[in-house]
Design an enzyme around this catalytic site. Sequence first.
Site, PDB file in Angstrom:
ATOM      1  N   ASP A  34      -4.187   8.207  -2.651  1.00 19.50           N
ATOM      2  CA  ASP A  34      -4.939   7.610  -1.316  1.00 19.50           C
ATOM      3  C   ASP A  34      -6.087   8.769  -1.156  1.00 19.50           C
ATOM      4  O   ASP A  34      -5.729   9.864  -0.764  1.00 19.50           O
ATOM      5  CB  ASP A  34      -4.075   7.525  -0.207  1.00 19.50           C
ATOM      6  CG  ASP A  34      -3.090   6.488  -0.171  1.00 19.50           C
ATOM      7  OD1 ASP A  34      -3.328   5.465  -1.024  1.00 19.50           O
ATOM      8  OD2 ASP A  34      -2.307   6.464   0.753  1.00 19.50           O
ATOM      9  N   CYS A  51      -3.223  -2.384   4.463  1.00 21.09           N
ATOM     10  CA  CYS A  51      -2.931  -0.878   4.570  1.00 21.09           C
ATOM     11  C   CYS A  51      -1.372  -0.713   4.714  1.00 21.09           C
ATOM     12  O   CYS A  51      -0.505  -1.587   4.517  1.00 21.09           O
ATOM     13  CB  CYS A  51      -3.134  -0.316   5.996  1.00 21.09           C
ATOM     14  SG  CYS A  51      -4.994   0.327   5.851  1.00 21.09           S
ATOM     15  N   HIS A  80      -2.847  -4.285  10.994  1.00 23.90           N
ATOM     16  CA  HIS A  80      -2.813  -3.652  12.406  1.00 23.90           C
ATOM     17  C   HIS A  80      -2.503  -4.757  13.505  1.00 23.90           C
ATOM     18  O   HIS A  80      -2.409  -4.272  14.728  1.00 23.90           O
ATOM     19  CB  HIS A  80      -4.166  -3.075  12.814  1.00 23.90           C
ATOM     20  CG  HIS A  80      -4.689  -1.990  11.678  1.00 23.90           C
ATOM     21  ND1 HIS A  80      -5.193  -2.247  10.496  1.00 23.90           N
ATOM     22  CD2 HIS A  80      -4.462  -0.622  11.822  1.00 23.90           C
ATOM     23  CE1 HIS A  80      -5.475  -1.290   9.882  1.00 23.90           C
ATOM     24  NE2 HIS A  80      -4.949  -0.292  10.703  1.00 23.90           N
ATOM     25  N   TRP A 102      -8.898  15.700   7.209  1.00 19.72           N
ATOM     26  CA  TRP A 102      -7.916  15.482   8.271  1.00 19.72           C
ATOM     27  C   TRP A 102      -7.235  16.796   8.697  1.00 19.72           C
ATOM     28  O   TRP A 102      -6.243  16.615   9.143  1.00 19.72           O
ATOM     29  CB  TRP A 102      -6.829  14.240   8.124  1.00 19.72           C
ATOM     30  CG  TRP A 102      -7.573  12.781   8.127  1.00 19.72           C
ATOM     31  CD1 TRP A 102      -8.791  12.842   8.622  1.00 19.72           C
ATOM     32  CD2 TRP A 102      -7.181  11.712   7.802  1.00 19.72           C
ATOM     33  NE1 TRP A 102      -8.931  11.176   8.552  1.00 19.72           N
ATOM     34  CE2 TRP A 102      -8.222  10.554   8.069  1.00 19.72           C
ATOM     35  CE3 TRP A 102      -5.841  11.336   7.032  1.00 19.72           C
ATOM     36  CZ2 TRP A 102      -7.781   9.415   7.885  1.00 19.72           C
ATOM     37  CZ3 TRP A 102      -5.603  10.164   6.902  1.00 19.72           C
ATOM     38  CH2 TRP A 102      -6.506   9.136   7.432  1.00 19.72           C
ATOM     39  N   CYS A 108      -3.376  10.367  19.534  1.00 20.25           N
ATOM     40  CA  CYS A 108      -3.772  11.704  19.041  1.00 20.25           C
ATOM     41  C   CYS A 108      -3.307  12.150  17.653  1.00 20.25           C
ATOM     42  O   CYS A 108      -2.160  11.342  17.332  1.00 20.25           O
ATOM     43  CB  CYS A 108      -3.256  12.701  20.166  1.00 20.25           C
ATOM     44  SG  CYS A 108      -3.578  12.457  21.741  1.00 20.25           S
ATOM     45  N   GLU A 159      -9.104  -1.546   2.435  1.00 19.54           N
ATOM     46  CA  GLU A 159      -8.923  -2.532   3.787  1.00 19.54           C
ATOM     47  C   GLU A 159     -10.022  -3.190   3.930  1.00 19.54           C
ATOM     48  O   GLU A 159     -11.278  -2.824   3.856  1.00 19.54           O
ATOM     49  CB  GLU A 159      -8.806  -1.703   4.884  1.00 19.54           C
ATOM     50  CG  GLU A 159      -8.167  -1.930   6.046  1.00 19.54           C
ATOM     51  CD  GLU A 159      -9.122  -2.246   7.145  1.00 19.54           C
ATOM     52  OE1 GLU A 159      -8.891  -2.688   8.196  1.00 19.54           O
ATOM     53  OE2 GLU A 159     -10.620  -2.455   6.722  1.00 19.54           O
ATOM     54  N   ILE A 213       0.798  -1.298   0.095  1.00 16.95           N
ATOM     55  CA  ILE A 213       0.238  -0.103   0.026  1.00 16.95           C
ATOM     56  C   ILE A 213       0.847   1.244  -0.016  1.00 16.95           C
ATOM     57  O   ILE A 213       0.340   2.389  -0.325  1.00 16.95           O
ATOM     58  CB  ILE A 213      -1.062  -0.019   1.340  1.00 16.95           C
ATOM     59  CG1 ILE A 213      -2.084  -1.230   1.105  1.00 16.95           C
ATOM     60  CG2 ILE A 213      -1.736   1.280   1.330  1.00 16.95           C
ATOM     61  CD1 ILE A 213      -2.805  -1.428  -0.190  1.00 16.95           C
ATOM     62  N   GLY A 214       2.060   1.035   0.386  1.00 16.19           N
ATOM     63  CA  GLY A 214       2.897   2.327   0.399  1.00 16.19           C
ATOM     64  C   GLY A 214       4.113   2.333   1.445  1.00 16.19           C
ATOM     65  O   GLY A 214       5.227   2.541   0.914  1.00 16.19           O
ATOM     66  N   GLU A 225       8.434   5.167   1.758  1.00 16.81           N
ATOM     67  CA  GLU A 225       8.124   6.551   2.212  1.00 16.81           C
ATOM     68  C   GLU A 225       8.932   6.952   3.337  1.00 16.81           C
ATOM     69  O   GLU A 225       8.507   7.283   4.569  1.00 16.81           O
ATOM     70  CB  GLU A 225       6.578   6.288   2.453  1.00 16.81           C
ATOM     71  CG  GLU A 225       5.448   6.435   1.663  1.00 16.81           C
ATOM     72  CD  GLU A 225       4.179   6.380   1.928  1.00 16.81           C
ATOM     73  OE1 GLU A 225       3.755   6.760   3.063  1.00 16.81           O
ATOM     74  OE2 GLU A 225       3.249   5.810   1.153  1.00 16.81           O
TER      75      GLU A 225
END
Length: 765
Positions: free
Chosen positions: A605, A733, A701, A567, A522, A671, A437-438, A490
């Site tokens: 994305d 992901c 995850h 976002w 956060c 996903e 995915i990257g 990345e």
Amino acid sequence: MASHIVGYPRMGPKRELKFALESFWDGKSSAQDLQKVAADLRESIWKQMTGAGIKYIPSNTFSYYDQMLDTTAMLGAVPPRYGWNGGEIGFDVYFSMARGNASVPAMEMTKWFDTNYHFIVPELGPEVNFSYASHKAVTEYKEAKALGVDTVPVLIGPVSYLLLSKPAKGVEKTFSLLSLLGKILPIYKEVISELKEAGASWIQFDEPTLVMDLESHKLESFTEAYSELESTLSGLNVLIETYFADIPAEQYKTLTSLKGVTAFGFDLVRGTKTLDLIKGKFPEGKHLFAGVVDGRNIWANDLAASLCTLEALEGVVGKDKLVVSTSCSLLHTAVDLVNETKLDKEIKSWLAFAAQKVVEVNALAKALAGEKDEEFFSANAAALASRKSSPRVTNEAVQKAAAALKGSDHRRATNVSARLDAQQKKLNLPILPTTTIGSFPQTMELRKVRREYKAKKVSEDDYIKAIKEEISKVVKLQEEFDIDVLVHGEPERNDMVEYFGEQLSGFAFSANGWVQSYGSRCVKPPIIYGDVSRPKSMTVFWSALAQSMTSRPMKGMLTGPVTILNWSFVRNDQPRFETCYQIALAIKDEVEDLEKNGITVIQIDEAALREGLPLRKSEQAFYLDWAVHSFRITNCGVQDTTQIHTHMCYSNFNDIIHSIINMDADVITIENSRSDEKLLSVFREGVKYGAGIGPGVYDIHSPRIPSAEEIADRINKMLAVLETNILWVNPDCGLKTRKYSEVKPALKNMVDAAKLLRTQLASAK
């Protein structure tokens, strides 16, 4: 002089709660240490509101993880897998529900309405034995009282709690959650009675589901619930708080005729239509809590405009019945502007974080009471005027280009099947092509290099050399595993939105503008304050460098305009879609530059496309229309042979699948492995999809490494509903959060599974 705050951020101005939680979870500190940090945070919030002159100060809006989970604990609705045997619920059981433990998985997490906050979804059924198992609401009320602060305890209302729950595993999907109302109200009564005994004079129930489209039987549950609670509530002032949208007329009628309720709170920032309902008819003698200060953004309030609104409402409800409030909990905004020492002075004057919003609420309440702070109001007017006229906000060229978009649909010249043929001739990929995915794992060393380069402790040459080595390592690894379409990993990026925002004009960044996403996690949204443009290329250098290291196709990696918008904290002086179109034009320039530099596969994305979906059905089509249009703008100018990919993260896609098809990407990776393959059911139901598609074959995850057989089994399930020639094989992901020791075997197994199936398919032919 009446002022009220719906709720306040829990993390602390410098994320104190986050660090205390993570230290406790890692076994580095005790429960007492965690409780001490929490108590200090609560005290400082209560004292700060008292100091600012707020009359109705909330308690029980603090949480160690999530307010819905707190309610689940209060009701003793612990799923049996956590082995709870009654008694007061402690950290063990509480955090197991939130995060899982060595032997059982966590409860599901989903988005809180249309915010970026996530809550823990209650799992309910006819067998649940509810019992009063967490006295947190009462304990916190008493704790504040001991500090000399009389607070308004806040509870999630019983009807919203049930409407936001889901049937537990093994319970019929059609089970009516509202049938449990009679079982949970006795516990609410116990809590209310204890709060009365402790001396509370007000109580706040959050019933945000009232702003949703509700069938009549759901609406009736509100009447039923509050009639049942009426006698217990007598002697208390009762506020029912709604937020996030305007309230439909039918819901407004039900709400304002509820028995035993003293006050109603409305979001008048996102719910401007509610003003008409209030002016049309408001119950006599009741209080109106007017949410005029935005709890979901970081802009300073237009105090003069708010005062106008409030004065008009005063005429309707009476002077002594109007309370100035926030539009919703301040949980969804950053904590305190005081900690922003590096932020540009002018931009800073346009902002208000949670601590500043508390002051704004009080200033409005004082002005209403005839004690207007002229200096505060004129400083506010000056800041608003500077924002309106600032040359940094407006860029004529961008405005023109965005206005010119209106006339076209921005579709690529040929249809997707013709494009896929042209791309296949150029790329020459096997069936079931593999890709990722990257992102690749971000090691401590890598983060250190980036940090030191940012702090100017490492020269640019050394930084480029380090990143180049990392990319080379990632490319070699993918070639070794025989992956078909590669990524550069990345290593130069901190965050998928911040990385682009830092290179676009019209964006500003805070140092401590953190907002809770879930638990201790956060996010720090960028601030879009002006017209957006791209001064120079952002990713071409690294992508071209990576492509030069291999003869296989190397994907260019971009974040799409809708995700960057959803976002970020977005400017509120123009419609959101206009800002989105500006971002789309900036990304379009980047896409075309990548193509010119020999990048033939480009991924854009759109992880957050669904996050911006309005709460009400009537507004969804318009949003989806401009969101999908923005995506198409980014790539409408490329050649047929350039393959455009997009990626989406978990969310319910089934209801927006037609919009996803309308994005007209060549390949979409989704996903899938955590959402129980709900996605595949769409295709089983006969939705025709002709573009390339890669539903994730394993969950990144989780540290678990799936075997090649397990992955092959997943792909076979997909082949049952999707054509062989459009299916891609990829993880769910990006791999940024995983360790190499997990990524290597998992990717090897993924490629082995694809090869196994290619062999089987070839021999079947």
